[in-house]
Design an enzyme around this catalytic site. Sequence first.
Site, PDB file in Angstrom:
ATOM      1  N   HIS A  89     -10.013   3.185  -9.019  1.00 48.84           N
ATOM      2  CA  HIS A  89      -8.385   3.423  -8.986  1.00 48.84           C
ATOM      3  C   HIS A  89      -7.770   2.211  -9.593  1.00 48.84           C
ATOM      4  O   HIS A  89      -8.298   1.159  -9.574  1.00 48.84           O
ATOM      5  CB  HIS A  89      -7.850   3.631  -7.341  1.00 48.84           C
ATOM      6  CG  HIS A  89      -6.699   4.164  -7.439  1.00 48.84           C
ATOM      7  ND1 HIS A  89      -5.577   3.130  -7.497  1.00 48.84           N
ATOM      8  CD2 HIS A  89      -5.840   5.053  -7.235  1.00 48.84           C
ATOM      9  CE1 HIS A  89      -4.322   3.556  -7.477  1.00 48.84           C
ATOM     10  NE2 HIS A  89      -4.806   4.923  -7.229  1.00 48.84           N
ATOM     11  N   GLU A 148      -4.606   8.558 -14.341  1.00 47.74           N
ATOM     12  CA  GLU A 148      -3.352   7.976 -13.769  1.00 47.74           C
ATOM     13  C   GLU A 148      -2.733   7.008 -14.383  1.00 47.74           C
ATOM     14  O   GLU A 148      -3.233   5.657 -14.445  1.00 47.74           O
ATOM     15  CB  GLU A 148      -3.508   7.696 -12.270  1.00 47.74           C
ATOM     16  CG  GLU A 148      -4.151   8.569 -11.404  1.00 47.74           C
ATOM     17  CD  GLU A 148      -3.863   7.967 -10.098  1.00 47.74           C
ATOM     18  OE1 GLU A 148      -3.183   8.748  -9.051  1.00 47.74           O
ATOM     19  OE2 GLU A 148      -4.481   6.971  -9.433  1.00 47.74           O
ATOM     20  N   GLY A 158      -0.326  10.099  -4.025  1.00 51.05           N
ATOM     21  CA  GLY A 158      -0.099   9.000  -3.514  1.00 51.05           C
ATOM     22  C   GLY A 158       1.087   9.175  -2.264  1.00 51.05           C
ATOM     23  O   GLY A 158       0.580   9.721  -1.280  1.00 51.05           O
ATOM     24  N   GLY A 159       1.928   8.668  -2.753  1.00 52.37           N
ATOM     25  CA  GLY A 159       3.092   8.704  -1.583  1.00 52.37           C
ATOM     26  C   GLY A 159       3.520   9.904  -0.895  1.00 52.37           C
ATOM     27  O   GLY A 159       3.743   9.942   0.242  1.00 52.37           O
ATOM     28  N   GLY A 194       3.567   5.377  -8.283  1.00 51.42           N
ATOM     29  CA  GLY A 194       4.260   4.393  -6.998  1.00 51.42           C
ATOM     30  C   GLY A 194       5.629   4.561  -7.667  1.00 51.42           C
ATOM     31  O   GLY A 194       6.393   3.668  -7.286  1.00 51.42           O
ATOM     32  N   SER A 220       3.299   9.698  -9.453  1.00 49.14           N
ATOM     33  CA  SER A 220       4.274  10.222  -9.119  1.00 49.14           C
ATOM     34  C   SER A 220       4.579  11.740  -9.121  1.00 49.14           C
ATOM     35  O   SER A 220       5.491  12.324  -9.475  1.00 49.14           O
ATOM     36  CB  SER A 220       5.424   9.488  -9.776  1.00 49.14           C
ATOM     37  OG  SER A 220       5.709   8.243  -9.514  1.00 49.14           O
ATOM     38  N   GLU A 273      -5.550   0.305  -8.660  1.00 49.07           N
ATOM     39  CA  GLU A 273      -5.184  -0.724  -7.902  1.00 49.07           C
ATOM     40  C   GLU A 273      -6.565  -1.521  -7.520  1.00 49.07           C
ATOM     41  O   GLU A 273      -6.461  -2.905  -7.216  1.00 49.07           O
ATOM     42  CB  GLU A 273      -4.587  -0.165  -6.348  1.00 49.07           C
ATOM     43  CG  GLU A 273      -3.120   0.161  -6.899  1.00 49.07           C
ATOM     44  CD  GLU A 273      -2.633   1.410  -5.908  1.00 49.07           C
ATOM     45  OE1 GLU A 273      -3.344   1.890  -5.062  1.00 49.07           O
ATOM     46  OE2 GLU A 273      -1.691   1.962  -6.171  1.00 49.07           O
ATOM     47  N   ASN A 298      -4.299  10.496  -1.398  1.00 51.14           N
ATOM     48  CA  ASN A 298      -4.795   9.066  -1.416  1.00 51.14           C
ATOM     49  C   ASN A 298      -3.804   8.534  -0.659  1.00 51.14           C
ATOM     50  O   ASN A 298      -2.612   8.136  -0.907  1.00 51.14           O
ATOM     51  CB  ASN A 298      -4.947   8.422  -2.765  1.00 51.14           C
ATOM     52  CG  ASN A 298      -5.361   7.044  -2.496  1.00 51.14           C
ATOM     53  OD1 ASN A 298      -5.702   6.539  -1.842  1.00 51.14           O
ATOM     54  ND2 ASN A 298      -5.249   6.465  -3.750  1.00 51.14           N
ATOM     55  N   TRP A 299      -4.136   8.214   0.598  1.00 50.81           N
ATOM     56  CA  TRP A 299      -3.203   7.446   1.566  1.00 50.81           C
ATOM     57  C   TRP A 299      -3.296   6.146   1.338  1.00 50.81           C
ATOM     58  O   TRP A 299      -2.345   5.183   1.913  1.00 50.81           O
ATOM     59  CB  TRP A 299      -3.802   7.408   3.085  1.00 50.81           C
ATOM     60  CG  TRP A 299      -3.507   8.850   3.545  1.00 50.81           C
ATOM     61  CD1 TRP A 299      -2.987   9.941   2.739  1.00 50.81           C
ATOM     62  CD2 TRP A 299      -3.827   9.527   4.854  1.00 50.81           C
ATOM     63  NE1 TRP A 299      -3.041  11.128   3.551  1.00 50.81           N
ATOM     64  CE2 TRP A 299      -3.414  10.733   4.805  1.00 50.81           C
ATOM     65  CE3 TRP A 299      -4.228   8.954   6.139  1.00 50.81           C
ATOM     66  CZ2 TRP A 299      -3.500  11.747   6.203  1.00 50.81           C
ATOM     67  CZ3 TRP A 299      -4.475   9.564   7.231  1.00 50.81           C
ATOM     68  CH2 TRP A 299      -4.145  10.769   7.270  1.00 50.81           C
ATOM     69  N   LYS A 300      -4.138   5.463   0.511  1.00 46.55           N
ATOM     70  CA  LYS A 300      -3.893   3.889   0.379  1.00 46.55           C
ATOM     71  C   LYS A 300      -4.408   3.302   1.557  1.00 46.55           C
ATOM     72  O   LYS A 300      -4.955   3.721   2.580  1.00 46.55           O
ATOM     73  CB  LYS A 300      -2.686   3.651  -0.645  1.00 46.55           C
ATOM     74  CG  LYS A 300      -2.886   4.338  -1.851  1.00 46.55           C
ATOM     75  CD  LYS A 300      -1.896   3.923  -3.020  1.00 46.55           C
ATOM     76  CE  LYS A 300      -1.947   4.914  -4.240  1.00 46.55           C
ATOM     77  NZ  LYS A 300      -1.016   4.482  -5.384  1.00 46.55           N
TER      78      LYS A 300
END
Length: 242
Positions: free
Chosen positions: A93, A161, A220-221, A167, A199, A95, A10-12
């Site tokens: 998600h 999640e 993610g990251g 993150g 993470s 977010e 997930n590049w967000k």
Amino acid sequence: MALQKLIVGNWKMNGSVSFVRETLSYWQTQNIFHHTVICPPFPLLPLVKEQLSSPFLSLGAQDCHHKSSGAFTGNTSANLLYEIGCQYVLTGHSERRQYHAETNELIKEKAEMALANHLIPIVCIGENLQEKEQGKTLSILNSQVAASTPSSGVDFCVAYEPVWAIGTGKTASLEDIASAHDALRQQLGENIKLLYGGSVTADNYLEIFSLNNVDGVLVGGVSLKKEDFSRMICNESAIHTQ
Ligand code: 13P
């Protein structure tokens, strides 16, 4: 039977045209082994699709609208996502729940709209830190699943999640992941793919994969770091047999 894990990146709200060109051409030199889904921001979807070089790579979106079309400025329909080549879509998600006030009921409608348009929804759930500290994790997950997953159909995924692990570099312990995933398996049955996110790195994903009821990870990251992500999606030793 060998069961391949699903790895979702997930590049967000990250990435650019040059980032897609550089990353995807790097992956063309790699021997991708796991079924991998890339979820870039909406405008990059066609460019990523064009450059997917392996049958193991699929395209996913980060969200879709719960209605099929209409006067919803700034939103994107599930049907259009399917038409441009998406196979997956994230729904709910944390977010989206946090910054767009998305409710379980709305997320369920989105997931059902995705299914109706031949997309596989990845419904995200997870407790926040306060809920974890109050020992409410399993009851929160149970109620989020009951209220935000599609009423029928087995072709969807659920991603656990924990909000506090996203993150932050604080991955949930293996015991916490195992107990959440065992409970989700009981609630959802054998056919639903269960992913863990929060993470996840190239250094910790193998031990997460070793847990019984983990079918994949939502990253993610690290999905933005081409070498580290390659270490995950190309690693044949991570195969899990059953
Ligand atoms: P991180 O892997 O950066 O913790 O993000 C997890 C996530 O939110 C994936 O959807």
